[in-house]
Design an enzyme around this catalytic site. Sequence first.
Site, short mmCIF file in Angstrom:
data_model
loop_
_atom_site.label_atom_id
_atom_site.label_comp_id
_atom_site.label_asym_id
_atom_site.label_seq_id
_atom_site.Cartn_x
_atom_site.Cartn_y
_atom_site.Cartn_z
N ASP A 180 0.80 -1.23 0.00
CA ASP A 180 0.00 0.00 0.00
C ASP A 180 0.83 1.28 0.00
O ASP A 180 0.35 2.34 0.40
CB ASP A 180 -0.90 0.00 1.25
CG ASP A 180 -0.07 -0.26 2.51
OD1 ASP A 180 1.15 0.01 2.50
OD2 ASP A 180 -0.65 -0.71 3.51
N GLU A 199 -0.32 -8.99 -1.16
CA GLU A 199 -0.88 -8.43 0.08
C GLU A 199 -2.06 -7.52 -0.24
O GLU A 199 -2.15 -6.37 0.21
CB GLU A 199 0.18 -7.68 0.91
CG GLU A 199 -0.22 -7.47 2.36
CD GLU A 199 0.76 -6.61 3.13
OE1 GLU A 199 0.66 -5.38 3.11
OE2 GLU A 199 1.67 -7.20 3.76
N GLU A 251 -2.07 5.18 2.96
CA GLU A 251 -2.01 3.77 2.54
C GLU A 251 -3.39 3.17 2.24
O GLU A 251 -3.53 2.35 1.34
CB GLU A 251 -1.30 2.92 3.60
CG GLU A 251 0.19 3.17 3.71
CD GLU A 251 0.58 4.35 4.59
OE1 GLU A 251 -0.34 5.05 5.11
OE2 GLU A 251 1.78 4.58 4.79
N HIS A 278 6.54 5.02 12.71
CA HIS A 278 6.73 5.89 11.53
C HIS A 278 5.45 6.38 10.88
O HIS A 278 5.51 7.14 9.92
CB HIS A 278 7.55 5.15 10.47
CG HIS A 278 6.81 4.01 9.84
ND1 HIS A 278 5.93 4.20 8.81
CD2 HIS A 278 6.80 2.70 10.11
CE1 HIS A 278 5.41 3.03 8.46
NE2 HIS A 278 5.91 2.10 9.24
N ARG A 303 2.37 8.25 9.33
CA ARG A 303 2.12 9.67 9.12
C ARG A 303 1.03 10.22 10.04
O ARG A 303 1.09 11.37 10.47
CB ARG A 303 1.67 9.90 7.66
CG ARG A 303 2.81 10.28 6.77
CD ARG A 303 2.51 10.08 5.30
NE ARG A 303 3.73 9.64 4.67
CZ ARG A 303 4.61 10.44 4.09
NH1 ARG A 303 4.38 11.72 3.99
NH2 ARG A 303 5.72 9.96 3.58
N HIS A 345 13.36 5.34 12.82
CA HIS A 345 13.10 5.48 11.39
C HIS A 345 13.78 6.75 10.86
O HIS A 345 13.90 7.74 11.59
CB HIS A 345 11.58 5.56 11.20
CG HIS A 345 11.10 5.37 9.78
ND1 HIS A 345 11.23 6.35 8.83
CD2 HIS A 345 10.49 4.33 9.17
CE1 HIS A 345 10.71 5.92 7.68
NE2 HIS A 345 10.26 4.68 7.86
C1 UD1 Z 1 6.89 4.82 3.65
C2 UD1 Z 1 5.49 4.40 3.17
C3 UD1 Z 1 4.75 3.65 4.26
C4 UD1 Z 1 5.59 2.50 4.79
C5 UD1 Z 1 6.93 3.04 5.25
C6 UD1 Z 1 7.81 1.92 5.72
C7 UD1 Z 1 4.23 5.84 1.64
C8 UD1 Z 1 3.37 7.03 1.52
N1 UD1 Z 1 4.70 5.60 2.86
O1 UD1 Z 1 6.71 5.80 4.69
O2 UD1 Z 1 3.54 3.13 3.71
O3 UD1 Z 1 4.90 1.91 5.87
O4 UD1 Z 1 7.57 3.70 4.14
O5 UD1 Z 1 8.92 2.38 6.44
O6 UD1 Z 1 4.49 5.17 0.67
N2 UD1 Z 1 14.31 8.44 4.60
C9 UD1 Z 1 15.68 8.38 4.45
N3 UD1 Z 1 16.26 7.20 4.06
C10 UD1 Z 1 15.56 6.06 3.87
C11 UD1 Z 1 14.16 6.11 4.05
C12 UD1 Z 1 13.55 7.31 4.41
O7 UD1 Z 1 16.37 9.37 4.63
O8 UD1 Z 1 16.16 5.04 3.56
C13 UD1 Z 1 13.66 9.73 4.97
C14 UD1 Z 1 13.69 10.77 3.82
O9 UD1 Z 1 13.84 12.04 4.38
C15 UD1 Z 1 12.28 10.61 3.22
C16 UD1 Z 1 11.48 10.36 4.49
O10 UD1 Z 1 12.30 9.50 5.29
O11 UD1 Z 1 11.88 11.77 2.51
C17 UD1 Z 1 10.12 9.76 4.30
O12 UD1 Z 1 10.15 8.60 3.45
P1 UD1 Z 1 8.78 8.15 2.73
O13 UD1 Z 1 9.03 6.92 1.95
O14 UD1 Z 1 8.18 9.32 2.02
O15 UD1 Z 1 7.79 7.86 3.92
P2 UD1 Z 1 7.85 6.81 5.08
O16 UD1 Z 1 7.35 7.52 6.29
O17 UD1 Z 1 9.18 6.17 5.14
N1 UDP Z 2 12.37 -3.70 10.29
C1 UDP Z 2 13.75 -3.76 10.03
N2 UDP Z 2 14.59 -2.89 10.69
C2 UDP Z 2 14.12 -1.97 11.58
C3 UDP Z 2 12.72 -1.90 11.82
C4 UDP Z 2 11.87 -2.77 11.14
O1 UDP Z 2 14.21 -4.59 9.24
O2 UDP Z 2 14.94 -1.23 12.15
C5 UDP Z 2 11.48 -4.63 9.55
C6 UDP Z 2 10.37 -5.32 10.32
O3 UDP Z 2 10.78 -6.56 10.85
C7 UDP Z 2 9.29 -5.50 9.25
C8 UDP Z 2 9.47 -4.30 8.36
O4 UDP Z 2 10.80 -3.82 8.60
O5 UDP Z 2 9.50 -6.66 8.47
C9 UDP Z 2 8.46 -3.27 8.68
O6 UDP Z 2 8.80 -2.06 8.08
P1 UDP Z 2 8.12 -0.68 8.51
O7 UDP Z 2 7.69 -0.75 9.94
O8 UDP Z 2 9.07 0.37 8.11
O9 UDP Z 2 6.87 -0.60 7.53
P2 UDP Z 2 5.36 -1.16 7.59
O10 UDP Z 2 5.40 -2.63 7.79
O11 UDP Z 2 4.65 -0.44 8.71
O12 UDP Z 2 4.81 -0.77 6.27
#
Ligand code: UD1
Ligand code: UDP
Length: 371
Positions: free
Chosen positions: A96, A118, A132, A214, A216, A247
Amino acid sequence: MKKLLFVFGTRPEAIKLAPVILAAKKDPRFCVKVLVTGQHRLMLDQVLNLFNIVPDYDLNLMKSNQSLNDIVSGVIQGVDTILKREAFDYVLVQGDTSTAMAGALSAFHHKVPVAHIEAGLRTNNLHSPFPEEMNRQVITRLATIHFVPTESGRLNLLAENVQPGIIQVTGNTVIDALLIVQKTIKEQQDIYKSLKERFSFIDPERKMVLVTGHRRENFGENFKNICLALKKIADTFPDVQLVYPVHLNPQVRKPALEILSGVNSVHLLEPQEYLPFVFLMMNSYLIISDSGGIQEEAPSLGKPVLVTRNNTERSEAVKAGTVRLVGASAENIFNETKELLENLKVYQKMATTENPYGDGTASGRILSALH
Ligand code: UD1
Ligand code: UDP
């Protein structure tokens, strides 16, 4: 031979697609290409490295503090460029995220069949989880085959008039990934030893609470409250240690670092690679998290999860007893944690190891249906 294009960009998508990609690559019925959007950079690369997956295409989209429209527009355009050049039998997306929704839409515009892994999860509240819930509903409208983890996903899709013949109940591929990694940790002595060393600051004699967050919907006040609850837990229970891989989203890091840096017994870590994170889950007493994937993994590990949300699309985990919704009120999170730390009966009821999300064979079912 069927030609598959996997499109993904974030940590959880990579974890959940890795077992499917690895199985498809070994299967002579498929030609496999991998397109990563780079919605996440570091947290995606951590997973690609672990499973030795080398992308064929990398859109490298991530910007610091990116907006949802930044991601969606970049993914639609980037996937479009590839689909103009190359034909595929299926584009596969997972879950999602914005990458999944925009990747599916881009494929739909090219009339390439979309397979949704999924599928069928619902809260029916477009604002939670945001965005999502909208993403997964949009993917449902345009996908040609829907792989749902459980029976409730199938019922959700039937209620939205999806044809029964294009829904397959498969289990969740996260369990496939979890079992692969758990086996490595249990069977490879050198890896186990290096994990023990890496986390030597964790006292095996003290209960460990593992934390992630994490979503939103929790940005702002909710995150502050969650962090204040964690601080109170650390202050009230000096024999408990908290381990929190924070995160990388700046909206999460700011309150977490401001409120929890330097607090006794709180270990703030960088996001962990999947293998060490599974080790941390295995060694935790309980987990406090808003993660979707962790709600699905925890029942396999027998770890209670207090979910810092007001609703969940993982109703099976709630029914199994492993997951309890605690919202984002500091008082509630503290009280629920206190109860689990002090009341063994309540704890044991939640620490069940029956997993409604599958037995690690979802990838095989998905590939059989695609052939
Ligand atoms: C995203 C997904 C969410 C998922 C989550 C898993 C969307 C809208 N959100 O949210 O569904 O549950 O990932 O973790 O698709 N950043 C880094 N390095 C990284 C990753 C993130 O610096 O490797 C920082 C950046 O500033 C980036 C921000 O995190 O702009 C947000 O990342 P983004 O993918 O937009 O949203 P998540 O909150 O990570
Ligand atoms: N996870 C990881 N390292 C971390 C935190 C989570 O590998 O430091 C794994 C966790 O076991 C799960 C997945 O990342 O499999 C979940 O990711 P996240 O919580 O970012 O996203 P969501 O599942 O809520 O979309």
